[in-house]
Scaffold this motif. Structure first.
Motif, PDB file in Angstrom:
ATOM      1  N   LYS A  56       0.826  -1.222   0.000  1.00 38.93           N
ATOM      2  CA  LYS A  56       0.000   0.000   0.000  1.00 38.93           C
ATOM      3  C   LYS A  56       0.856   1.266   0.000  1.00 38.93           C
ATOM      4  CE  LYS A  56      -2.030  -1.054   3.910  1.00 38.93           C
ATOM      5  NZ  LYS A  56      -1.257  -2.280   4.249  1.00 38.93           N
ATOM      6  N   SER A  57       1.845   1.315   0.901  1.00 37.90           N
ATOM      7  CA  SER A  57       2.665   2.535   0.976  1.00 37.90           C
ATOM      8  C   SER A  57       3.492   2.714  -0.290  1.00 37.90           C
ATOM      9  CB  SER A  57       3.597   2.486   2.191  1.00 37.90           C
ATOM     10  OG  SER A  57       2.841   2.540   3.374  1.00 37.90           O
ATOM     11  N   THR A  58       3.899   1.610  -0.898  1.00 38.17           N
ATOM     12  CA  THR A  58       4.660   1.725  -2.143  1.00 38.17           C
ATOM     13  C   THR A  58       3.770   2.318  -3.239  1.00 38.17           C
ATOM     14  OG1 THR A  58       5.964  -0.181  -1.449  1.00 38.17           O
ATOM     15  CG2 THR A  58       6.146   0.473  -3.753  1.00 38.17           C
ATOM     16  N   PHE A 100       0.762  11.496   5.618  1.00 37.59           N
ATOM     17  CA  PHE A 100       1.485  10.315   6.093  1.00 37.59           C
ATOM     18  C   PHE A 100       0.782   9.630   7.244  1.00 37.59           C
ATOM     19  CE2 PHE A 100       4.582  12.849   3.855  1.00 37.59           C
ATOM     20  CZ  PHE A 100       5.242  11.901   3.099  1.00 37.59           C
ATOM     21  N   GLN A 101       1.219   8.392   7.456  1.00 38.47           N
ATOM     22  CA  GLN A 101       0.578   7.520   8.423  1.00 38.47           C
ATOM     23  C   GLN A 101       0.735   7.999   9.858  1.00 38.47           C
ATOM     24  OE1 GLN A 101       1.856   3.480   8.050  1.00 38.47           O
ATOM     25  NE2 GLN A 101       0.667   2.789   9.782  1.00 38.47           N
ATOM     26  N   ASP A 102       1.975   8.278  10.248  1.00 36.02           N
ATOM     27  CA  ASP A 102       2.233   8.446  11.669  1.00 36.02           C
ATOM     28  C   ASP A 102       2.591   9.894  11.984  1.00 36.02           C
ATOM     29  OD1 ASP A 102       2.910   8.374  14.249  1.00 36.02           O
ATOM     30  OD2 ASP A 102       4.305   6.698  14.100  1.00 36.02           O
ATOM     31  N   ALA A 181      -3.742   9.605   1.135  1.00 36.13           N
ATOM     32  CA  ALA A 181      -3.626   9.526   2.589  1.00 36.13           C
ATOM     33  C   ALA A 181      -3.247   8.094   2.958  1.00 36.13           C
ATOM     34  CB  ALA A 181      -4.941   9.929   3.241  1.00 36.13           C
ATOM     35  N   ASP A 182      -2.021   7.918   3.438  1.00 34.70           N
ATOM     36  CA  ASP A 182      -1.508   6.578   3.737  1.00 34.70           C
ATOM     37  C   ASP A 182      -1.775   6.230   5.202  1.00 34.70           C
ATOM     38  OD1 ASP A 182      -0.248   4.156   3.746  1.00 34.70           O
ATOM     39  OD2 ASP A 182       1.781   4.958   3.568  1.00 34.70           O
ATOM     40  N   GLU A 183      -2.827   5.491   5.437  1.00 28.97           N
ATOM     41  CA  GLU A 183      -3.240   5.111   6.801  1.00 28.97           C
ATOM     42  C   GLU A 183      -3.260   6.320   7.740  1.00 28.97           C
ATOM     43  OE1 GLU A 183      -2.237   1.429   8.438  1.00 28.97           O
ATOM     44  OE2 GLU A 183      -1.225   0.658   6.651  1.00 28.97           O
ATOM     45  N   PRO A 184      -4.010   7.358   7.378  1.00 29.53           N
ATOM     46  CA  PRO A 184      -3.934   8.615   8.140  1.00 29.53           C
ATOM     47  C   PRO A 184      -4.458   8.511   9.562  1.00 29.53           C
ATOM     48  CG  PRO A 184      -5.741   8.701   6.588  1.00 29.53           C
ATOM     49  CD  PRO A 184      -4.968   7.458   6.263  1.00 29.53           C
TER      50      PRO A 184
END
Ligand code: ADP
Ligand code: MG
Length: 352
Positions: A56-58, A100-102, A181-184
């Motif tokens: 997913k992030s890729t 980003f996620q974190d 939005a990567d796992e926001p």
């Protein structure tokens, strides 16, 4: 359907797998993304869901031109953006921004909130005249529901949910058309997840945004997505309108994922079979032949070891037609059976 803003076709990203210290040698490839296709319509939200490590992030980094694909194309408003460089690359990067996620690790702890949100203007000075940037940053703070007076504070002075609002404000600074939005909300408490999702929802109509919203949990994307794509081992295995995916999943992997989503209604819970997948996700350096899900699938047959199932359902079996049609990369997607046959020792998988 509105015109597509993104068209992703045959997207592949392999990372070389190296061995040796003195004499490094490539011994294989990590197939992080291995043939992804989808379109994103203007104003739409596409949810992408899958377990950790499925790529997913890729995909997110490829969409935002933070990585270059090994193969395939990404069209933004009709133009392939994967071969761009220089000024044209910068222009497209402005238009497709990542959240980003974190929020705990993605914000530089030594920068003030004002500098964090205004940083995109340093990278793209043409986006805002120098004298106007502070005013814009204050406005962005207000837009994401934070007090503009906080402009000189540091990230540690904020809660997780507030930090993600800062990350979102930063993502909006250049007025992009697409946000990835990567796992926001994955790093946030459940109690604040909904607030951040509601904020993203409001910003979408306010700023005319198109979203790719990544999550590892189907229940999170349900509320915000128009369509959902399910990823497994570098590929989308099922994609369609969100109600189609949730109410009539046809890929065994989606069926298993959905069976693990908590159901609030006790009666519905009674009637639902929990599908427990056996075995581990294979390594992306060694993807199974044929259908990549077959090693964990209770429907797998000999054909699945030989033939890669296309992400399509034969016309005669489609529940819906046209752009809303629902695609599933399973040779048996047209079969009615959803629950695996009862086997001694619980629901196991079929031939390995
Ligand atoms: P997800 O976001 O779904 O958890 P990722 O896209 O981060 O998955 O990773 C997919 C696969 O690619 C994983 O096996 C991961 O270890 C590998 N991977 C990601 N980035 C790199 C890299 N820069 N070099 C080598 N392997 C990578
Ligand atoms: Mg990830």
């Amino acid at each position: 359907m509105a015109e597509p803003i993104l068209e992703v076709s045959g997207l592949v990203k392999y990372y070389p797998l190296m061995r040796g210290i003195l004499f490094k040698k490539q011994v294989g490839a990590v197939k992080a993304v291995d043939g992804v296709d989808f379109t994103l319509a203007k104003g739409e939200t596409l949810g992408i869901v899958g377990e950790s490590g499925c790529g997913k992030s890729t995909v997110a980094k490829l969409l935002c031109s933070l990585e270059r694909p090994t193969a395939g194309s990404i069209r933004f408003k009709g133009e392939d953006i994967t071969r761009l460089s220089g000024r044209a690359l910068r222009a497209v990067r402005r238009n497709i921004q990542m959240v980003f996620q974190d929020p705990y690790t993605s914000l530089n702890p030594r920068m003030t909130v004002g500098d964090i949100i205004g940083e995109p203007y340093e990278i793209h000075p043409e986006a805002a005249p120098k004298g106007d940037r502070r005013r814009r940053v204050r406005e962005l703070l207000d837009v994401v529901g934070l007090n503009p007076e906080y402009i000189n504070r540091y990230p540690h002075q904020f809660s997780g949910g507030q930090r993600q609002r800062i990350g979102i404000a930063r993502g909006l600074a250049l007025r992009p058309e697409v946000i990835v939005a990567d796992e926001p909300v994955s790093a946030l408490d459940v109690s604040v997840q909904a607030q951040v999702i509601n904020l993203l929802d409001r910003l979408q109509s306010e700023f005319d945004l198109s979203y790719v919203f990544i999550a590892h949990d189907l229940s999170i994307v349900r509320h915000i997505s128009d369509r959902v794509g399910v990823m497994y081992l570098g590929r989308i295995v099922e994609i369609g309108r969100d109600a189609e995916i949730y109410d009539h999943p046809t890929h065994p992997y989606t069926q298993a994922l959905l069976s693990a989503v908590p159901v609030p209604d006790p009666e519905a819970r009674e009637h639902r079979e929990r599908i427990i997948l056996t075995g581990d996700v294979p390594s992306p350096t060694n993807i199974p032949s044929g259908c990549r899900f077959r090693t964990r699938c209770w429907k797998a047959q000999e054909r699945c070891t030989r033939e890669v199932p296309a992400l399509a359902v034969p016309e005669e079996f489609r529940r819906t037609t046209g752009p809303a049609a629902h695609d599933s990369a399973c040779h048996f997607a047209a079969e009615k059976q959803v629950v695996p046959p009862e086997a001694p020792g619980g629901h196991g998988n079929g031939p390995g």
